[in-house]
Scaffold this active site. Structure first.
Site, PDB file in Angstrom:
ATOM      1  N   LYS A 169       0.871  -1.186   0.000  1.00  0.00           N
ATOM      2  CA  LYS A 169       0.000   0.000   0.000  1.00  0.00           C
ATOM      3  C   LYS A 169       0.903   1.230   0.000  1.00  0.00           C
ATOM      4  CE  LYS A 169      -1.557   3.028   2.558  1.00  0.00           C
ATOM      5  NZ  LYS A 169      -1.534   4.161   1.616  1.00  0.00           N
ATOM      6  N   CYS A 278      13.859  11.012   6.660  1.00  0.00           N
ATOM      7  CA  CYS A 278      13.768  10.544   8.048  1.00  0.00           C
ATOM      8  C   CYS A 278      15.125  10.573   8.742  1.00  0.00           C
ATOM      9  CB  CYS A 278      13.212   9.131   8.064  1.00  0.00           C
ATOM     10  SG  CYS A 278      14.139   8.036   6.969  1.00  0.00           S
TER      11      CYS A 278
HETATM   12  P1  NAD Z   1       2.523   8.737   7.282  1.00  0.00           P
HETATM   13  O1  NAD Z   1       2.830   7.991   8.516  1.00  0.00           O
HETATM   14  O2  NAD Z   1       1.486   9.777   7.317  1.00  0.00           O
HETATM   15  O3  NAD Z   1       2.077   7.730   6.120  1.00  0.00           O
HETATM   16  C1  NAD Z   1       2.879   6.631   5.730  1.00  0.00           C
HETATM   17  C2  NAD Z   1       2.001   5.587   5.078  1.00  0.00           C
HETATM   18  O4  NAD Z   1       1.108   5.082   6.068  1.00  0.00           O
HETATM   19  C3  NAD Z   1       1.124   6.116   3.937  1.00  0.00           C
HETATM   20  O5  NAD Z   1       1.042   5.131   2.930  1.00  0.00           O
HETATM   21  C4  NAD Z   1      -0.218   6.298   4.616  1.00  0.00           C
HETATM   22  O6  NAD Z   1      -1.318   6.223   3.722  1.00  0.00           O
HETATM   23  C5  NAD Z   1      -0.218   5.130   5.587  1.00  0.00           C
HETATM   24  N1  NAD Z   1      -1.132   5.257   6.730  1.00  0.00           N
HETATM   25  C6  NAD Z   1      -1.633   6.388   7.276  1.00  0.00           C
HETATM   26  N2  NAD Z   1      -2.463   6.082   8.300  1.00  0.00           N
HETATM   27  C7  NAD Z   1      -2.477   4.731   8.407  1.00  0.00           C
HETATM   28  C8  NAD Z   1      -3.136   3.806   9.279  1.00  0.00           C
HETATM   29  N3  NAD Z   1      -3.943   4.225  10.258  1.00  0.00           N
HETATM   30  N4  NAD Z   1      -2.914   2.490   9.111  1.00  0.00           N
HETATM   31  C9  NAD Z   1      -2.066   2.046   8.155  1.00  0.00           C
HETATM   32  N5  NAD Z   1      -1.431   2.869   7.278  1.00  0.00           N
HETATM   33  C10 NAD Z   1      -1.622   4.197   7.414  1.00  0.00           C
HETATM   34  O7  NAD Z   1       3.916   9.305   6.768  1.00  0.00           O
HETATM   35  P2  NAD Z   1       4.203  10.257   5.528  1.00  0.00           P
HETATM   36  O8  NAD Z   1       3.719  11.618   5.888  1.00  0.00           O
HETATM   37  O9  NAD Z   1       3.702   9.611   4.279  1.00  0.00           O
HETATM   38  O10 NAD Z   1       5.813  10.213   5.494  1.00  0.00           O
HETATM   39  C11 NAD Z   1       6.628  10.975   6.315  1.00  0.00           C
HETATM   40  C12 NAD Z   1       7.031  10.217   7.569  1.00  0.00           C
HETATM   41  O11 NAD Z   1       7.687   9.004   7.214  1.00  0.00           O
HETATM   42  C13 NAD Z   1       8.033  10.977   8.415  1.00  0.00           C
HETATM   43  O12 NAD Z   1       7.689  10.875   9.772  1.00  0.00           O
HETATM   44  C14 NAD Z   1       9.349  10.261   8.148  1.00  0.00           C
HETATM   45  O13 NAD Z   1      10.310  10.387   9.155  1.00  0.00           O
HETATM   46  C15 NAD Z   1       8.890   8.867   7.991  1.00  0.00           C
HETATM   47  N6  NAD Z   1       9.892   8.089   7.253  1.00  0.00           N
HETATM   48  C16 NAD Z   1      10.668   7.178   7.936  1.00  0.00           C
HETATM   49  C17 NAD Z   1      11.661   6.469   7.258  1.00  0.00           C
HETATM   50  C18 NAD Z   1      12.570   5.489   7.966  1.00  0.00           C
HETATM   51  O14 NAD Z   1      13.229   4.696   7.306  1.00  0.00           O
HETATM   52  N7  NAD Z   1      12.658   5.524   9.275  1.00  0.00           N
HETATM   53  C19 NAD Z   1      11.852   6.674   5.896  1.00  0.00           C
HETATM   54  C20 NAD Z   1      11.040   7.607   5.247  1.00  0.00           C
HETATM   55  C21 NAD Z   1      10.054   8.301   5.935  1.00  0.00           C
END
Ligand code: NAD
Length: 471
Positions: A169, A278
């Site tokens: 997803k 991140c």
């Molecule tokens: P997000 O957490 O809002 O969304 C990430 C994914 O989760 C999306 O596909 C979203 O649709 C899905 N999602 C949202 N709510 C959900 C739920 N209740 N259940 C299951 N899936 C759900 O993050 P974002 O805004 O897309 O990305 C930015 C964030 O990602 C930042 O906090 C960043 O630090 C983090 N990130 C971490 C890494 C790592 O390797 N640690 C890498 C890249 C990004």
């Protein structure tokens, strides 16, 4: 206008049951460039069922069969690399340096996984026991918008290497990139149902995937808040979890660091991917004794971070991904000033000459304490803070005074001193005099930056479970 109205189920492009249309924008122009028809709960359940059916035979494939699939995937991603790069610039606003430098990592993930399968012992002997490393079962892969293609490739490569099937997803905001990537999966002739791709909302499709009893594992990259929600959802059926979450990485400039190279590197890490990374070093910890020099080095390094059109090869920082992200980043720049921090560069509003597009001025605050919210919360935009310290112990204590622990950086002219400091920093990765990690090393976070590790054998074993057979 691009119209994306199919999802990928059981080896076929099909019209989703879901009917919601979600608009797609070019963040550099704010123009609407397409729409995606989102999958719903019914589609998510159909994808899990397809992956479950495929698991029966795929989990029994030989090493050679998996290697052949991984090789085909590497070739088909390589063949679409230019299209993927163009989509990432258009839909996400990534600058050329990022797409040219980071997107080749996607086919590289399949190459690395193929190599690993070749050498990995799926059956081992321990004492009088045969230990068989079994594929876990259906894995749900949920990814964010900031490096969607590479993250999906990484997770799927490890799953295929392990003999696991997946439902991906991706972020709703990455639908154009996902469409091209899905075509690359399809062209690689992966057995039907091994990879299913359903773009949908997190609280709809994501919610089904993270609670479905037939999903054995959730591999998630995204925010810490959503990671917590996923853990709660997954608890009922004890799903295995790999959670790669947020960060607020420290970059420690020890007082013997060569500031002429360390400061540009610190800024390159902090502003990487338009500040949406991140593992960025977003807290620059500077020795009080050299604070003025650090400020001067920052001011002279800032010219490398020209903001603007991501197509222009001289651009260092493109737009942030969405209006929502733009507003959020602006609110943190306001907050920093209200908290009493001083602007060393940047500030509120769009950069001069750019009155359209979600462009943010690369912003650096100084006079910051580690208790301010701009020093504690992940901003996910080009906004960095400079925090002074008196000695190495105080630098370590500030570095560790955070709920996060993903990646940290130490710059020093003395290798032993740098090692001594690095070993005391609480983070999954600590880099010395560099800003990019080693792809052979485990990658993941401590504390609220996540659970589990990716890359090499760590990523493979996250999709396997040992079965001990003793006779
Ligand atoms: P997000 O957490 O809002 O969304 C990430 C994914 O989760 C999306 O596909 C979203 O649709 C899905 N999602 C949202 N709510 C959900 C739920 N209740 N259940 C299951 N899936 C759900 O993050 P974002 O805004 O897309 O990305 C930015 C964030 O990602 C930042 O906090 C960043 O630090 C983090 N990130 C971490 C890494 C790592 O390797 N640690 C890498 C890249 C990004």
């Amino acid at each position: 206008m691009r119209k994306i109205d199919q999802i990928y189920l059981d080896g076929q492009f099909v019209t989703p049951h879901g009917t919601e249309l979600f608009p797609l924008y070019n963040p550099s122009t704010e123009e609407r460039i397409g729409e995606v028809r989102l999958a719903d709960e019914t589609d998510a359940r159909a994808a899990v069922a397809a992956a479950k059916r495929a698991f029966v035979s795929f989990s029994k494939t030989t090493k050679q069969e998996r290697i052949a699939i991984l090789n085909r995937l590497s070739a088909s991603f390589t063949a679409r690399l230019d299209d993927l790069k163009a989509a990432m610039v258009e839909e996400y606003g990534a600058v050329r340096g990022i797409v040219d430098g980071l997107l080749p990592l996607a086919p590289g993930m399949f190459d690395a996984a193929a190599k690993l399968v070749e050498s990995y012992e799926f059956t081992k002997t321990r004492g009088t026991t045969t230990v068989v490393m079994e594929p876990l079962g259906v894995a749900a892969v949920i990814t964010p918008w900031n490096l969607n293609i590479v993250f999906v490739a990484q997770k799927v490569a490890n799953a295929i290497a392990a003999g696991t099937t997946v439902v991906v997803k991706p972020s709703e905001l990455s639908a154009i990139q996902t469409q091209i990537m899905t075509e690359a999966f399809d062209a690689a002739d992966v057995p039907a149902g091994v990879v299913n791709i359903v773009t949908g909302r997190g609280d709809v499709v994501g919610n089904v995937l993270t609670s479905h009893p037939d999903v054995a594992k959730v591999s998630f990259i995204g925010s810490t808040a959503v990671g917590q929600q996923i853990m709660r959802n997954a608890a009922d059926t004890f799903k295995r979890l790999t959670l790669e979450l947020g960060g607020k990485g420290p970059t420690i400039l020890l007082d013997d660091a060569d500031l002429s190279s360390a400061v540009p590197a610190a800024l390159a890490s902090g502003f990487l991917n338009n500040g949406q990374t991140c593992f960025a070093g977003t807290r620059i910890l500077a020795p009080q004794s050299r604070l003025d020099e650090v400020h001067e080095a920052i001011e002279s390094a800032m010219s490398a971070f020209k903001v603007g059109d991501p197509q222009d090869p001289t651009t260092g920082v493109g737009p942030v991904v969405s209006q929502q992200q733009f507003d959020r980043v602006q609110s943190y720049i306001r907050l920093g000033q209200e908290e009493g921090a001083r602007l060393l560069s940047g500030g509120e509003g769009r950069p001069e000459g750019l009155d359209k597009g979600w462009f943010v001025k690369p912003t650096i605050f100084t006079g910051v304490t580690n208790q301010m919210r701009i020093a504690r919360e992940e901003i996910f935009g080009p906004v960095l803070v400079v925090i002074p310290f008196e000695d190495d112990d105080e630098a370590i204590s500030i570095a560790n005074d955070t709920p996060y622990g993903l990646q940290a950086h130490v710059f020093s002219g003395d290798p032993e001193r740098a090692q001594r400091v690095a070993r005391q920093v609480e983070a999954g990765t600590v880099l010395i005099n560099r800003i990019f990690s080693d792809p052979e090393a485990p990658f993941g976070g401590t504390k609220q930056s996540g659970i589990g590790r990716e890359h090499s054998v760590y990523g493979l074993e996250a999709n396997l479970e040992p079965r001990a057979i003793t006779s």
